[in-house]
Design a protein around this motif. Structure first.
Motif, PDB file in Angstrom:
ATOM      1  N   VAL A 243       1.205   2.454  17.713  1.00 28.03           N
ATOM      2  CA  VAL A 243       0.826   3.719  17.085  1.00 28.03           C
ATOM      3  C   VAL A 243      -0.607   3.598  16.566  1.00 28.03           C
ATOM      4  O   VAL A 243      -1.210   2.523  16.595  1.00 28.03           O
ATOM      5  N   GLY A 244      -1.133   4.692  16.041  1.00 32.01           N
ATOM      6  CA  GLY A 244      -2.484   4.681  15.525  1.00 32.01           C
ATOM      7  C   GLY A 244      -2.594   3.967  14.186  1.00 32.01           C
ATOM      8  O   GLY A 244      -1.628   3.903  13.412  1.00 32.01           O
ATOM      9  N   VAL A 245      -3.782   3.451  13.907  1.00 35.09           N
ATOM     10  CA  VAL A 245      -4.033   2.772  12.635  1.00 35.09           C
ATOM     11  C   VAL A 245      -3.807   3.730  11.472  1.00 35.09           C
ATOM     12  O   VAL A 245      -3.250   3.350  10.431  1.00 35.09           O
ATOM     13  N   HIS A 246      -4.224   4.980  11.631  1.00 35.77           N
ATOM     14  CA  HIS A 246      -4.052   5.961  10.560  1.00 35.77           C
ATOM     15  C   HIS A 246      -2.582   6.138  10.221  1.00 35.77           C
ATOM     16  O   HIS A 246      -2.215   6.259   9.033  1.00 35.77           O
ATOM     17  N   GLU A 247      -1.713   6.143  11.221  1.00 37.85           N
ATOM     18  CA  GLU A 247      -0.280   6.319  10.974  1.00 37.85           C
ATOM     19  C   GLU A 247       0.282   5.162  10.159  1.00 37.85           C
ATOM     20  O   GLU A 247       1.064   5.365   9.216  1.00 37.85           O
ATOM     21  N   ILE A 248      -0.099   3.925  10.515  1.00 43.30           N
ATOM     22  CA  ILE A 248       0.372   2.760   9.766  1.00 43.30           C
ATOM     23  C   ILE A 248      -0.148   2.806   8.335  1.00 43.30           C
ATOM     24  O   ILE A 248       0.594   2.574   7.369  1.00 43.30           O
ATOM     25  N   ALA A 249      -1.429   3.100   8.184  1.00 48.19           N
ATOM     26  CA  ALA A 249      -2.026   3.136   6.853  1.00 48.19           C
ATOM     27  C   ALA A 249      -1.362   4.196   5.979  1.00 48.19           C
ATOM     28  O   ALA A 249      -1.045   3.948   4.798  1.00 48.19           O
ATOM     29  N   GLU A 250      -1.129   5.366   6.540  1.00 46.54           N
ATOM     30  CA  GLU A 250      -0.512   6.445   5.775  1.00 46.54           C
ATOM     31  C   GLU A 250       0.922   6.096   5.377  1.00 46.54           C
ATOM     32  O   GLU A 250       1.345   6.343   4.248  1.00 46.54           O
ATOM     33  N   SER A 251       1.675   5.531   6.308  1.00 47.93           N
ATOM     34  CA  SER A 251       3.059   5.156   5.996  1.00 47.93           C
ATOM     35  C   SER A 251       3.095   4.081   4.912  1.00 47.93           C
ATOM     36  O   SER A 251       3.904   4.171   3.973  1.00 47.93           O
ATOM     37  N   ALA A 252       2.232   3.071   5.046  1.00 44.59           N
ATOM     38  CA  ALA A 252       2.207   1.998   4.055  1.00 44.59           C
ATOM     39  C   ALA A 252       1.838   2.533   2.675  1.00 44.59           C
ATOM     40  O   ALA A 252       2.406   2.115   1.658  1.00 44.59           O
ATOM     41  N   ARG A 253       0.882   3.445   2.628  1.00 42.01           N
ATOM     42  CA  ARG A 253       0.477   4.027   1.344  1.00 42.01           C
ATOM     43  C   ARG A 253       1.618   4.829   0.729  1.00 42.01           C
ATOM     44  O   ARG A 253       1.956   4.655  -0.451  1.00 42.01           O
ATOM     45  N   ARG A 254       2.209   5.728   1.508  1.00 43.18           N
ATOM     46  CA  ARG A 254       3.286   6.560   0.983  1.00 43.18           C
ATOM     47  C   ARG A 254       4.467   5.715   0.515  1.00 43.18           C
ATOM     48  O   ARG A 254       5.068   5.987  -0.535  1.00 43.18           O
ATOM     49  N   ASN A 255       4.801   4.694   1.292  1.00 42.99           N
ATOM     50  CA  ASN A 255       5.936   3.845   0.919  1.00 42.99           C
ATOM     51  C   ASN A 255       5.678   3.101  -0.374  1.00 42.99           C
ATOM     52  O   ASN A 255       6.565   2.979  -1.228  1.00 42.99           O
ATOM     53  N   ALA A 256       4.474   2.564  -0.540  1.00 42.98           N
ATOM     54  CA  ALA A 256       4.137   1.848  -1.774  1.00 42.98           C
ATOM     55  C   ALA A 256       4.175   2.790  -2.971  1.00 42.98           C
ATOM     56  O   ALA A 256       4.684   2.431  -4.042  1.00 42.98           O
ATOM     57  N   GLU A 257       3.633   3.992  -2.785  1.00 41.82           N
ATOM     58  CA  GLU A 257       3.657   4.962  -3.885  1.00 41.82           C
ATOM     59  C   GLU A 257       5.089   5.308  -4.275  1.00 41.82           C
ATOM     60  O   GLU A 257       5.402   5.449  -5.464  1.00 41.82           O
ATOM     61  N   ARG A 258       5.973   5.432  -3.278  1.00 39.96           N
ATOM     62  CA  ARG A 258       7.366   5.773  -3.560  1.00 39.96           C
ATOM     63  C   ARG A 258       8.108   4.607  -4.203  1.00 39.96           C
ATOM     64  O   ARG A 258       8.756   4.764  -5.247  1.00 39.96           O
ATOM     65  N   VAL A 259       8.028   3.440  -3.590  1.00 42.10           N
ATOM     66  CA  VAL A 259       8.815   2.291  -4.059  1.00 42.10           C
ATOM     67  C   VAL A 259       8.382   1.867  -5.450  1.00 42.10           C
ATOM     68  O   VAL A 259       9.234   1.604  -6.324  1.00 42.10           O
ATOM     69  N   PHE A 260       7.081   1.794  -5.693  1.00 44.08           N
ATOM     70  CA  PHE A 260       6.574   1.307  -6.975  1.00 44.08           C
ATOM     71  C   PHE A 260       6.299   2.439  -7.971  1.00 44.08           C
ATOM     72  O   PHE A 260       5.796   2.175  -9.065  1.00 44.08           O
ATOM     73  N   ARG A 261       6.563   3.686  -7.579  1.00 41.49           N
ATOM     74  CA  ARG A 261       6.342   4.854  -8.448  1.00 41.49           C
ATOM     75  C   ARG A 261       4.900   4.886  -8.968  1.00 41.49           C
ATOM     76  O   ARG A 261       4.642   5.183 -10.150  1.00 41.49           O
ATOM     77  N   LEU A 262       3.958   4.589  -8.110  1.00 46.24           N
ATOM     78  CA  LEU A 262       2.563   4.426  -8.535  1.00 46.24           C
ATOM     79  C   LEU A 262       1.972   5.699  -9.107  1.00 46.24           C
ATOM     80  O   LEU A 262       1.130   5.640 -10.022  1.00 46.24           O
ATOM     81  N   LEU A 263       2.359   6.828  -8.584  1.00 43.99           N
ATOM     82  CA  LEU A 263       1.762   8.081  -9.035  1.00 43.99           C
ATOM     83  C   LEU A 263       2.212   8.472 -10.438  1.00 43.99           C
ATOM     84  O   LEU A 263       1.577   9.317 -11.086  1.00 43.99           O
ATOM     85  N   SER A 264       3.272   7.842 -10.926  1.00 38.79           N
ATOM     86  CA  SER A 264       3.757   8.159 -12.273  1.00 38.79           C
ATOM     87  C   SER A 264       3.359   7.108 -13.302  1.00 38.79           C
ATOM     88  O   SER A 264       3.687   7.245 -14.488  1.00 38.79           O
ATOM     89  N   VAL A 265       2.677   6.042 -12.862  1.00 41.54           N
ATOM     90  CA  VAL A 265       2.320   4.967 -13.788  1.00 41.54           C
ATOM     91  C   VAL A 265       1.123   5.404 -14.624  1.00 41.54           C
ATOM     92  O   VAL A 265       0.099   5.845 -14.102  1.00 41.54           O
ATOM     93  N   THR A 266       1.274   5.270 -15.935  1.00 40.46           N
ATOM     94  CA  THR A 266       0.182   5.576 -16.858  1.00 40.46           C
ATOM     95  C   THR A 266       0.132   4.487 -17.917  1.00 40.46           C
ATOM     96  O   THR A 266       1.038   3.671 -18.040  1.00 40.46           O
ATOM     97  N   GLY A 267      -0.926   4.504 -18.696  1.00 40.00           N
ATOM     98  CA  GLY A 267      -0.977   3.635 -19.859  1.00 40.00           C
ATOM     99  C   GLY A 267      -1.506   2.257 -19.563  1.00 40.00           C
ATOM    100  O   GLY A 267      -1.578   1.822 -18.425  1.00 40.00           O
ATOM    101  N   GLY A 268      -1.868   1.575 -20.624  1.00 40.31           N
ATOM    102  CA  GLY A 268      -2.406   0.224 -20.519  1.00 40.31           C
ATOM    103  C   GLY A 268      -1.549  -0.748 -21.266  1.00 40.31           C
ATOM    104  O   GLY A 268      -0.490  -0.422 -21.746  1.00 40.31           O
TER     105      GLY A 268
END
Length: 268
Positions: A243-268
């Protein structure tokens, strides 16, 4: 330095302290290099108590850095209440996004198997109590890792860091709903079974990592690894999966954001 990826990815497992980072400036330099290659965020992972404390602190120095904390299975020979209490305290911090790396390592003889399994069971329970993903280290211990997960009841999200199994183990993990994270090992010339495993994993069940400073991707084996090298593994996975590099990169990004809840992480 590789060409910049067409979409930003997350290095889902690295060790910034082992890469030589001590200060906030050190961390920033490493992550800046990664970002220039299209690796925009990293999860820095602990392997002992001091490393866990450093990782949790380092995750507050740069918004692109997150942490995972645990005591590595090879260091569980003496894993008492004081260590457990501190790991749990760290695991509850907002920028600590996973409990790991934990699991079983039967390659090295640093900790007895029963001590490793007891610690693994405790970390599984911790991940469920704090509501964060479990990041697994599995070296020469596939059957026992899968057995203990089944006996204890796996958390909602389980990541097999630096997946090292073959197609059969990969299929069992996929069927169980686990996420497989691929490191530079998938680029090695002798990794045919691992590449076959990488082909069958659904697009929503894989991550990309470096495990830096270890496991530098081919053709740079023997040289120091850093998060920017995840870009080489992304390109290799695209070739392996056809598949294309963009497809792998996008899937890896979305999966990491979902699994680690990155978009909801705040604070120090």
């Amino acid at each position: 330095m590789p060409d910049r990826l067409p979409a930003s990815v997350v290095d889902s497992h690295t060790h910034l302290d082992a890469c030589g980072a001590v200060t906030a400036d050190d961390v920033r330099e490493i992550v800046d290099r990664a970002e220039r290659a299209g690796v925009g965020r990293v999860v820095t992972v602990a392997d002992d108590l001091a490393s866990a404390q450093w990782a949790a602190e380092a995750s507050t120095w740069d918004e692109r850095v997150f942490a995972a904390v645990a005591v590595h299975p090879t260091r569980t020979k003496a894993f008492g209440e004081a260590e457990r209490s501190e790991v749990e305290r760290l695991a509850r911090l907002p920028r600590v996004v996973a409990v790991g790396e934990t699991g079983l390592d039967y390659y090295w003889d640093y900790s007895p198997h029963d001590a490793q399994q007891e610690a693994f069971r405790w970390h599984i329970d911790l991940a469920k109590r704090v509501g964060k993903p479990l990041m697994i280290h599995d070296r020469d211990a596939h059957e026992d890792v899968l057995r203990v997960l089944e006996e204890e009841g796996a958390p909602d999200d389980v990541v097999f860091h630096c997946f090292s199994g073959d197609e059969v183990i990969a299929r069992r993990c996929v069927d169980a709903g686990y996420v497989l994270s691929f490191a530079g090992t998938v680029t090695f010339k002798n990794a045919r079974s691992l590449r076959e495993a990488a082909r069958l994993v659904p697009s929503e069940q894989f991550l990309v990592e470096t495990d830096a400073p270890f496991l530098t991707p081919h053709p740079f084996r023997g040289q120091p690894n850093e998060p920017y090298c995840a870009a080489y593994t992304v390109r290799n996975l695209a070739e392996v999966r056809g598949v294309g590099v963009h497809e792998i990169a996008e899937s890896a990004r979305r999966n990491a954001e979902r699994v680690f809840r990155l978009l909801s992480v705040t604070g120090g």
